[in-house]
Scaffold this active site. Structure first.
Site, mmCIF file in Angstrom:
data_model
loop_
_atom_site.group_PDB
_atom_site.id
_atom_site.type_symbol
_atom_site.label_atom_id
_atom_site.label_comp_id
_atom_site.label_asym_id
_atom_site.label_seq_id
_atom_site.Cartn_x
_atom_site.Cartn_y
_atom_site.Cartn_z
ATOM 1 N N SER A 187 0.845 -1.197 0.000
ATOM 2 C CA SER A 187 0.000 0.000 0.000
ATOM 3 C C SER A 187 0.878 1.244 0.000
ATOM 4 O O SER A 187 1.674 1.454 0.919
ATOM 5 C CB SER A 187 -0.895 -0.003 1.241
ATOM 6 O OG SER A 187 -1.371 1.312 1.463
ATOM 7 N N HIS A 245 -1.208 -1.222 -4.271
ATOM 8 C CA HIS A 245 -2.487 -0.939 -3.605
ATOM 9 C C HIS A 245 -2.585 0.558 -3.346
ATOM 10 O O HIS A 245 -1.731 1.144 -2.680
ATOM 11 C CB HIS A 245 -2.558 -1.726 -2.297
ATOM 12 C CG HIS A 245 -3.869 -1.622 -1.585
ATOM 13 N ND1 HIS A 245 -4.983 -2.354 -1.949
ATOM 14 C CD2 HIS A 245 -4.248 -0.866 -0.523
ATOM 15 C CE1 HIS A 245 -5.987 -2.057 -1.138
ATOM 16 N NE2 HIS A 245 -5.571 -1.150 -0.259
ATOM 17 N N ASP A 304 -4.715 3.565 -1.853
ATOM 18 C CA ASP A 304 -5.766 3.873 -0.886
ATOM 19 C C ASP A 304 -6.300 5.281 -1.120
ATOM 20 O O ASP A 304 -5.601 6.269 -0.905
ATOM 21 C CB ASP A 304 -5.209 3.763 0.537
ATOM 22 C CG ASP A 304 -5.015 2.316 0.960
ATOM 23 O OD1 ASP A 304 -5.987 1.542 0.860
ATOM 24 O OD2 ASP A 304 -3.899 1.962 1.364
ATOM 25 N N MET A 327 -8.898 8.060 0.022
ATOM 26 C CA MET A 327 -9.723 8.439 1.182
ATOM 27 C C MET A 327 -10.233 9.864 1.005
ATOM 28 O O MET A 327 -9.508 10.721 0.496
ATOM 29 C CB MET A 327 -8.893 8.365 2.463
ATOM 30 C CG MET A 327 -8.242 7.012 2.702
ATOM 31 S SD MET A 327 -7.409 6.976 4.289
ATOM 32 C CE MET A 327 -6.624 5.354 4.210
ATOM 33 N N HIS A 360 -8.361 1.107 -3.972
ATOM 34 C CA HIS A 360 -9.267 0.871 -2.843
ATOM 35 C C HIS A 360 -9.935 2.194 -2.484
ATOM 36 O O HIS A 360 -9.334 3.066 -1.869
ATOM 37 C CB HIS A 360 -8.428 0.314 -1.674
ATOM 38 C CG HIS A 360 -9.202 0.075 -0.420
ATOM 39 N ND1 HIS A 360 -8.580 -0.178 0.789
ATOM 40 C CD2 HIS A 360 -10.540 0.036 -0.171
ATOM 41 C CE1 HIS A 360 -9.508 -0.353 1.720
ATOM 42 N NE2 HIS A 360 -10.695 -0.226 1.169
ATOM 43 N N MET A 413 -12.058 4.380 -0.378
ATOM 44 C CA MET A 413 -12.676 4.548 0.939
ATOM 45 C C MET A 413 -13.351 5.914 0.926
ATOM 46 O O MET A 413 -12.930 6.865 1.583
ATOM 47 C CB MET A 413 -11.611 4.463 2.037
ATOM 48 C CG MET A 413 -11.146 3.034 2.287
ATOM 49 S SD MET A 413 -9.574 2.955 3.157
ATOM 50 C CE MET A 413 -8.466 3.144 1.767
ATOM 51 N N MET A 453 -11.388 -6.126 5.263
ATOM 52 C CA MET A 453 -10.583 -5.229 6.097
ATOM 53 C C MET A 453 -10.303 -5.910 7.436
ATOM 54 O O MET A 453 -11.226 -6.374 8.104
ATOM 55 C CB MET A 453 -11.325 -3.909 6.358
ATOM 56 C CG MET A 453 -11.510 -2.996 5.163
ATOM 57 S SD MET A 453 -9.991 -2.456 4.337
ATOM 58 C CE MET A 453 -9.074 -1.694 5.674
ATOM 59 N N GLY A 461 -8.777 3.771 7.276
ATOM 60 C CA GLY A 461 -8.484 5.177 7.531
ATOM 61 C C GLY A 461 -7.022 5.479 7.760
ATOM 62 O O GLY A 461 -6.558 6.560 7.427
ATOM 63 N N PHE A 462 -6.295 4.514 8.305
ATOM 64 C CA PHE A 462 -4.893 4.770 8.647
ATOM 65 C C PHE A 462 -4.066 3.511 8.440
ATOM 66 O O PHE A 462 -4.570 2.399 8.596
ATOM 67 C CB PHE A 462 -4.763 5.175 10.123
ATOM 68 C CG PHE A 462 -5.657 6.310 10.514
ATOM 69 C CD1 PHE A 462 -5.255 7.630 10.328
ATOM 70 C CD2 PHE A 462 -6.913 6.067 11.053
ATOM 71 C CE1 PHE A 462 -6.093 8.677 10.680
ATOM 72 C CE2 PHE A 462 -7.759 7.110 11.412
ATOM 73 C CZ PHE A 462 -7.346 8.424 11.216
ATOM 74 N N GLY A 468 -0.672 1.269 9.744
ATOM 75 C CA GLY A 468 0.018 1.045 11.009
ATOM 76 C C GLY A 468 -0.874 0.639 12.172
ATOM 77 O O GLY A 468 -0.464 0.707 13.318
ATOM 78 N N ASP A 528 -6.616 -6.695 4.043
ATOM 79 C CA ASP A 528 -5.984 -5.373 4.158
ATOM 80 C C ASP A 528 -6.049 -4.873 5.596
ATOM 81 O O ASP A 528 -7.134 -4.724 6.142
ATOM 82 C CB ASP A 528 -6.735 -4.410 3.219
ATOM 83 C CG ASP A 528 -6.125 -3.022 3.164
ATOM 84 O OD1 ASP A 528 -5.067 -2.786 3.767
ATOM 85 O OD2 ASP A 528 -6.743 -2.156 2.502
ATOM 86 N N GLY A 529 -4.867 -4.619 6.162
ATOM 87 C CA GLY A 529 -4.800 -3.986 7.474
ATOM 88 C C GLY A 529 -4.016 -4.793 8.488
ATOM 89 O O GLY A 529 -4.369 -5.937 8.791
ATOM 90 N N GLY A 530 -2.931 -4.219 8.971
ATOM 91 C CA GLY A 530 -2.146 -4.878 10.026
ATOM 92 C C GLY A 530 -1.423 -6.138 9.579
ATOM 93 O O GLY A 530 -1.116 -7.002 10.410
ATOM 94 N N GLY A 561 1.125 -2.108 4.164
ATOM 95 C CA GLY A 561 1.687 -0.763 4.041
ATOM 96 C C GLY A 561 2.949 -0.636 4.860
ATOM 97 O O GLY A 561 4.073 -0.737 4.352
ATOM 98 N N SER A 562 2.772 -0.453 6.167
ATOM 99 C CA SER A 562 3.922 -0.186 7.039
ATOM 100 C C SER A 562 4.917 -1.343 7.063
ATOM 101 O O SER A 562 6.124 -1.110 7.143
ATOM 102 C CB SER A 562 3.442 0.158 8.446
ATOM 103 O OG SER A 562 2.409 -0.704 8.854
HETATM 104 C C1 DX5 Z 1 -6.214 1.263 5.712
HETATM 105 C C2 DX5 Z 1 -5.806 1.044 4.292
HETATM 106 C C3 DX5 Z 1 -4.683 0.078 4.182
HETATM 107 C C4 DX5 Z 1 -3.430 0.535 4.864
HETATM 108 C C5 DX5 Z 1 -2.724 -0.670 5.371
HETATM 109 O O1 DX5 Z 1 -7.324 2.064 5.768
HETATM 110 O O2 DX5 Z 1 -6.873 0.564 3.512
HETATM 111 O O3 DX5 Z 1 -4.439 -0.305 2.845
HETATM 112 O O4 DX5 Z 1 -2.568 1.239 4.029
HETATM 113 O O5 DX5 Z 1 -1.633 -0.282 6.128
HETATM 114 P P1 DX5 Z 1 -0.934 -1.304 7.148
HETATM 115 O O6 DX5 Z 1 -0.457 -2.471 6.343
HETATM 116 O O7 DX5 Z 1 0.170 -0.505 7.744
HETATM 117 O O8 DX5 Z 1 -1.984 -1.709 8.150
HETATM 118 ZN ZN ZN Z 2 -6.428 -0.359 1.505
#
Ligand code: DX5
Ligand code: ZN
Length: 214
Positions: free
Chosen positions: A7, A32, A34, A36, A65, A67, A136, A141-142, A144, A174-176, A196-197
């Site tokens: 991401s 990916h 994102d 928003m 994606h 959002m 998800m 939204g964020f 990390g 997606d997420g964490g 992402g992170s």
């Molecule tokens: C969250 C996004 C994700 C985000 C994932 O709202 O949709 O794609 O970038 O980031 P990590 O992998 O750090 O949770």
């Molecule tokens: Zn995403």
């Protein structure tokens, strides 16, 4: 074969083209993206002009994606900008089936995303028509945030439903996602892992991608 979708939310936005090249060179199949709007989720990120600018920099699959509220207003713009997959949130629309048809007519693959609180049954009538479900594993939204383990059951249930009905759709998560949680979601039946992170924050991106792929 598991695919990895880094991401760019965790990338350096001052050098986005390089950041996209970097993950592609390191073996990622997907980028990916994102999107928003500050309403559906608290944050604001980027829109279709950025996707259009990045398109000539990469041959990877552009996995958008959305959002955002009213995703129906943005489908043409993102398709024309070069999106390969367009995913919208089921919580943001009234006429999901219509959007799926529109995305396909625009020549893209259609995905639908589910927030952690949204049950899989919301998609029951659509599973035969869509190319991807994005589950998800954090609240959107964020980047990390911490992975929500109870989502593993949702992934496993969807995998089971796909096998039972011979659906061809893919499961994206997606997420964490990091090395540890990646192995859990792979085991539960995911096909495409967004991170992402764990990727952009790694010293060695190639290694990070390899570990997430498993
Ligand atoms: C969250 C996004 C994700 C985000 C994932 O709202 O949709 O794609 O970038 O980031 P990590 O992998 O750090 O949770
Ligand atoms: Zn995403």
């Amino acid at each position: 074969m598991i695919k990895v979708a880094p991401s760019i939310l965790s990338a350096d936005f001052a050098h986005l083209a390089n950041e996209v090249r970097r993950i592609e060179d390191a073996g990622a199949e997907y980028v990916h993206i994102d999107v928003m709007d500050g309403t559906f989720v608290p944050n604001i990120t980027l829109g279709s002009p950025v996707v259009k600018s990045l398109r000539p920099c990469s041959n990877a699959v552009f996995d958008v994606h959305l959002m955002i509220e009213h995703p129906e207003t943005q489908l043409v713009a993102f398709a024309e900008a070069g999106a390969d997959i367009i995913t919208f949130h089921i919580e943001a629309v009234r006429h999901a089936h219509r959007l799926v048809q529109e995305i396909k007519t625009l020549g893209c693959k259609a995905g639908i995303a589910l927030n952690p609180a949204t049950p899989l049954v919301m998609l029951e009538e659509l599973l035969g028509d869509i190319d991807m479900v994005l589950i998800m594993t954090v609240n959107p939204g964020f980047s990390g945030q911490k992975f929500i383990p109870s989502m593993l059951e949702k992934i496993a249930l969807l995998r089971h439903t796909i096998e039972e009905n011979d659906f061809s759709l893919k499961i994206e998560v997606d997420g964490g996602i990091n090395e540890e949680t990646a192995s859990l979601v792979r085991e539960a039946g995911a096909d495409i892992l967004v991170a992402g992170s764990a990727i952009y924050g790694a010293n060695n991106i190639e290694n990070a991608i390899r570990k997430i792929r498993g």
